[in-house]
Design an enzyme around this catalytic site. Structure first.
Site, PDB file in Angstrom:
ATOM      1  N   HIS A 122       0.689  -1.305  -0.055  1.00 57.20           N
ATOM      2  CA  HIS A 122      -0.119   0.007   0.045  1.00 57.20           C
ATOM      3  C   HIS A 122       0.681   1.299  -0.013  1.00 57.20           C
ATOM      4  O   HIS A 122       0.430   2.176  -0.279  1.00 57.20           O
ATOM      5  CB  HIS A 122      -1.101  -0.034   1.231  1.00 57.20           C
ATOM      6  CG  HIS A 122      -0.429   0.215   2.775  1.00 57.20           C
ATOM      7  ND1 HIS A 122      -0.102  -0.679   3.358  1.00 57.20           N
ATOM      8  CD2 HIS A 122      -0.216   1.276   3.151  1.00 57.20           C
ATOM      9  CE1 HIS A 122       0.655  -0.167   4.497  1.00 57.20           C
ATOM     10  NE2 HIS A 122       0.515   1.184   4.260  1.00 57.20           N
ATOM     11  N   ASP A 152       0.381  -7.597   1.740  1.00 56.08           N
ATOM     12  CA  ASP A 152       0.668  -6.184   1.706  1.00 56.08           C
ATOM     13  C   ASP A 152       2.266  -6.210   1.692  1.00 56.08           C
ATOM     14  O   ASP A 152       2.633  -5.361   2.383  1.00 56.08           O
ATOM     15  CB  ASP A 152       0.108  -5.531   2.879  1.00 56.08           C
ATOM     16  CG  ASP A 152       0.087  -4.130   2.793  1.00 56.08           C
ATOM     17  OD1 ASP A 152       0.238  -3.665   1.572  1.00 56.08           O
ATOM     18  OD2 ASP A 152      -0.191  -3.251   3.656  1.00 56.08           O
ATOM     19  N   ASN A 225       5.407   5.099   9.100  1.00 60.09           N
ATOM     20  CA  ASN A 225       5.933   3.867   9.547  1.00 60.09           C
ATOM     21  C   ASN A 225       5.711   2.572   8.721  1.00 60.09           C
ATOM     22  O   ASN A 225       6.598   1.625   8.862  1.00 60.09           O
ATOM     23  CB  ASN A 225       5.638   3.551  10.992  1.00 60.09           C
ATOM     24  CG  ASN A 225       6.622   4.281  12.012  1.00 60.09           C
ATOM     25  OD1 ASN A 225       6.027   5.035  12.874  1.00 60.09           O
ATOM     26  ND2 ASN A 225       7.832   3.726  12.117  1.00 60.09           N
ATOM     27  N   SER A 226       4.867   2.725   7.767  1.00 64.92           N
ATOM     28  CA  SER A 226       4.425   1.581   7.140  1.00 64.92           C
ATOM     29  C   SER A 226       5.631   1.096   6.289  1.00 64.92           C
ATOM     30  O   SER A 226       6.259   2.056   5.588  1.00 64.92           O
ATOM     31  CB  SER A 226       3.440   1.728   6.091  1.00 64.92           C
ATOM     32  OG  SER A 226       2.068   1.838   7.151  1.00 64.92           O
ATOM     33  N   GLY A 282      -5.957 -28.021   2.265  1.00 62.34           N
ATOM     34  CA  GLY A 282      -7.049 -28.486   1.794  1.00 62.34           C
ATOM     35  C   GLY A 282      -8.170 -28.808   2.695  1.00 62.34           C
ATOM     36  O   GLY A 282      -8.859 -29.790   2.489  1.00 62.34           O
TER      37      GLY A 282
END
Length: 471
Positions: A122, A152, A225-226, A282
């Site tokens: 992002h 992300d 900070n991301s 599965g």
């Protein structure tokens, strides 16, 4: 004169009487008593406690070395994107569309001396240009190598004339709740900021859809900070700071990071294959707790209850059946579904994992070869679906449909509650038998499929049939 002589005589006479009385009644008859004080020796009680010095304070953790190892490997990421601007009268008159440059900032972590950098998807989403500023104020243009929106995570590359400082990966599975960590990044464009906290929880899912597995910390993390580093006291990377939980947009005590084991696997897949290789077990089912355990009539409140097993999956071939309770995969305890997905996100198709299960109160371990998710599922409208097993068909008494394994379509989630575990049986009056039917719709409508859906029929988790009409 006569009065003075009389007064003097009376005073002398009074003094003599007083002195005589003291000698008579005090000195001769008084007994002097001395108080005796006995000092008791302290008593001792033998205990089984080890020696301890209560006067010694615990030593505070020293983060200097960890900070020095980290600061120069965390970079400032600037992304420039082109976005639409509000239209003016001139735009309408000349039939043009106004656009403007929008700049976003975040952080990144150098993981290789050759200039590979991890950040959040992002942070660079929609970027036309990506600029990197290192801690010594050098600026580089970055190339986008690949992204994985599901986790992300994005991978960038810069070219430098020298070897770059980098952070080594730690093992996020070994990170413990209560362990000290540092968050390093560029909040509010304040470059090279270090904050400290502890790991508050693991395997956090912020969406309620059970496909996330964050490390939660109380280290202060804010916008900017991301994409930055979460490191342990040894300066090893244990997470990529990604999100905060806040009603104000700023830090209020809760921050979340993608575990380093997941981030490392994603970038290794991007570098080797060009995309992310997902292996699946599965199985479908429910996380156990007091409520679900009571409904399922089982005596365990932790673990993952297997409600069905996909045909041709590794779990099916290994012998896992409906009613099994998964308690551990390899050495990772499984208390809830996000524990399961979090660990499997570090694995690839063909990897073998040891699955610990409880069946009829007996414990056993089954080796399972993970399947290829591309064979089992397809995706449309940000919804991932999978073919129904015969067990699910028998349970719901249906003959057709596909199982929703993940829903990233926020509008459908908010509008009709569509979530993992729902079954889609019909779209636009056409019965959906397998994922191939979904693929045919995608081929027919392409990206406009979202605008072409008029009716949708599905079965919710309670087995109730629901029909929707979209205008």
């Amino acid at each position: 004169m006569k009065k003075i002589a009389t007064l003097l005589f009376v005073s002398v006479l009074g003094g003599l009487i007083t002195l005589s009385a003291y000698k008579l009644f005090i000195e001769e008859n008084a007994t002097i008593k001395v108080a005796e004080h006995t000092e008791e020796s302290p008593s001792f009680v033998q205990t089984n406690y080890g020696n301890s010095n209560l006067n010694v304070l615990p030593v505070a953790p020293n983060f200097v070395d960890a900070a020095e190892k980290t600061l120069h490997a965390v970079v400032h990421v600037k992304n420039t994107a082109v976005v639409s601007s509000p239209a003016t009268l001139e735009d309408f008159f000349f039939g043009r569309r106004s656009q403007r440059a929008q700049v976003g900032t975040g952080s990144g972590v150098i993981i290789d001396k050759n200039g590979y950098i991890i950040t959040n998807n992002h942070v660079i989403a929609g970027a036309r240009d990506i600029s990197i500023t290192t801690n010594d104020n050098k600026i580089y243009e970055a190339k986008l190598i690949g992204t994985d929106p599901k986790t992300d995570i994005a991978l960038l590359k810069i070219e430098a004339d020298e070897d770059l400082p980098y952070i080594i990966f730690g093992d996020s599975d070994d990170a413990k709740i209560g362990e000290w960590v540092l968050a390093v990044g560029n909040p509010f464009n304040l470059t090279s900021t270090v904050t400290a906290g502890i790991i508050s929880a693991k395997s956090r899912d912020l969406t309620g859809q059970n496909h996330q597995s964050f490390i939660q910390t109380d280290a202060a993390v804010n916008p900017g900070n991301s994409g930055g580093a979460l490191v342990n006291a040894n300066g090893e990377l244990v997470g990529i700071n990604t999100a905060i939980s806040s009603q104000t947009g700023s830090y209020i005590g809760y921050s979340f990071a993608v575990p380093s084991n997941i981030a490392r696997k994603v970038v290794e897949d991007i570098m080797e294959f060009g995309n992310v290789q997902n292996g699946i077990l599965g199985v479908n089912g429910w996380s156990l707790n007091g409520e679900t355990s009571e409904k399922l009539e089982v005596n365990y409140t932790e673990g993952f209850y297997v409600g069905s097993v996909d045909e041709k999956s590794g779990a099916k071939e290994a012998g896992i059946i409906k009613g099994d309770i998964i308690t551990k995969i390899d050495d990772v305890k499984i208390s809830k579904f996000s524990d399961l997905t979090g660990y499997l996100n570090t694995k690839r198709p063909g990897d073998v994992v040891n699955v610990s299960i409880i069946r009829e109160n007996n414990s056993t371990i089954l080796p399972v070869t993970l399947s290829n998710i591309e064979i089992m599922t397809t995706e449309f409208l940000d919804i991932h679906v999978r073919n129904l097993s015969q067990e699910i068909k028998d349970e719901y008494k249906i003959e057709n449909g596909v199982l929703v394994t993940k829903n990233d379509n926020y509008w459908l989630y908010q509008k009709i509650g569509l979530n993992r575990g729902y079954i889609i049986t019909e779209i636009n009056g056409q019965k959906i038998n397998t994922v191939e039917d979904i693929a045919k719709l995608k081929n027919k409508y392409g990206d406009k499929l979202v605008d072409k859906i008029e009716t949708l029929e599905l079965i919710n988790r309670r087995g109730q049939k629901q029909s929707y009409i979209f205008r």
